[in-house]
Design an enzyme around this catalytic site. Sequence first.
Site, PDB file in Angstrom:
ATOM      1  N   ASN A 210      -5.350   4.934   0.288  1.00 50.78           N
ATOM      2  CA  ASN A 210      -6.510   5.251   1.108  1.00 50.78           C
ATOM      3  C   ASN A 210      -7.309   6.369   0.437  1.00 50.78           C
ATOM      4  O   ASN A 210      -6.928   6.880  -0.625  1.00 50.78           O
ATOM      5  CB  ASN A 210      -6.115   5.589   2.546  1.00 50.78           C
ATOM      6  CG  ASN A 210      -5.254   6.840   2.659  1.00 50.78           C
ATOM      7  OD1 ASN A 210      -5.306   7.750   1.827  1.00 50.78           O
ATOM      8  ND2 ASN A 210      -4.443   6.905   3.706  1.00 50.78           N
ATOM      9  N   ASP A 273      -0.747  -0.827   6.413  1.00 44.89           N
ATOM     10  CA  ASP A 273       0.390  -1.720   6.200  1.00 44.89           C
ATOM     11  C   ASP A 273      -0.015  -3.178   6.385  1.00 44.89           C
ATOM     12  O   ASP A 273       0.432  -4.056   5.630  1.00 44.89           O
ATOM     13  CB  ASP A 273       1.522  -1.365   7.162  1.00 44.89           C
ATOM     14  CG  ASP A 273       2.109   0.007   6.874  1.00 44.89           C
ATOM     15  OD1 ASP A 273       1.984   0.474   5.733  1.00 44.89           O
ATOM     16  OD2 ASP A 273       2.690   0.606   7.795  1.00 44.89           O
ATOM     17  N   THR A 303      -5.835  -5.138  13.642  1.00 40.04           N
ATOM     18  CA  THR A 303      -4.794  -4.177  13.989  1.00 40.04           C
ATOM     19  C   THR A 303      -5.385  -2.917  14.604  1.00 40.04           C
ATOM     20  O   THR A 303      -4.826  -2.345  15.549  1.00 40.04           O
ATOM     21  CB  THR A 303      -3.972  -3.814  12.734  1.00 40.04           C
ATOM     22  OG1 THR A 303      -3.329  -4.996  12.230  1.00 40.04           O
ATOM     23  CG2 THR A 303      -2.920  -2.762  13.027  1.00 40.04           C
TER      24      THR A 303
END
Length: 330
Positions: A210, A273, A303
């Site tokens: 990230n 993930d 998500t």
Amino acid sequence: MRAPGGTRSIPKGCTCSCRQSKERETDMGRVLVLGNAGLDLTLRLPRLPLKGETLLGDSTGRAPGGKGLNQAVAGVRTGVPVVFHTPVGHDAQAEEIEAALKAEGFAGLELHRMPNASDFSLLMVLPDGENSIASAGSCAAAFTAAMAQTVGATAVPGDVMVVQGNLTSASTEATLIEASDRGAITLFNPAPLWWDVDPLLPYCDIVVVNRGEAQTITGRSEPAEAAADLCDRGARFAVVTLGADGCLTLDGGRLHQYPAPVIEAVDTTGCGDTFCGVLAAMLAGGRDREAAVALAQRAAALTAQRPGAFAALPNRAEFAALVALYDAGQ
């Protein structure tokens, strides 16, 4: 095989990247995940507690978790064969984890029993959906390099070997080297950052980080510059995820920006993930890099729209719907 100095040699006469030729050796491979598994204990907070402060939260939760587990589950729910190796303890928590994983339909599930308490994480979720995580990882830390090398030795050409930063540097490196030498695509998501990742980058076909991790590793605040630095250090394909700003990739000097779907984020726990697990599965399933990244990003956005990590991972029907929309050009 690896060339002298720790880097891999490129086959003589090859005009494309070594990783691309590995992708083409088979139409359908497996995803092999070596990573941690534990329990996620979630607590929603108005803010992070100050030093010495006791802060009341609400909406507590309990679910299987760990970066390795989440990535493996995200991958298997795409329908691609996934084999998951993870260290757990000899306790009730391990039995709870095993029961949840057996329901997922893995092509292979190897729980390596360690003489430690099973790992767990405390996820502190803030009102804007951002989170902070504290983890206990004695099982992950106890997994030896020799054990990890044995896992890497199960890889064959066409497989995608996925590792994260929860195991030790020695164990992670052993897996990457062994899987790479056996012709698999290697994907490294180095979170959490608790050891120097530089020595491992030459064994990475793909590295996914990230924005914050990219800056920590490279010292560069500009994501495109950080991606270039990661490739200069040995990674062949760098992905920097940028949250609401999407993600960017650098591949053979070519920079590609992917805008994020417009959503209202509820909880970003597990988004990275989901991205990694789906990316690996799509590559193993024969998708090209552009499609694999785009589908991984759409799955991660789904998500983010619901609370939790394990409970927020797209299920098989949801992922099939995402693929159908993507293939229809929507």
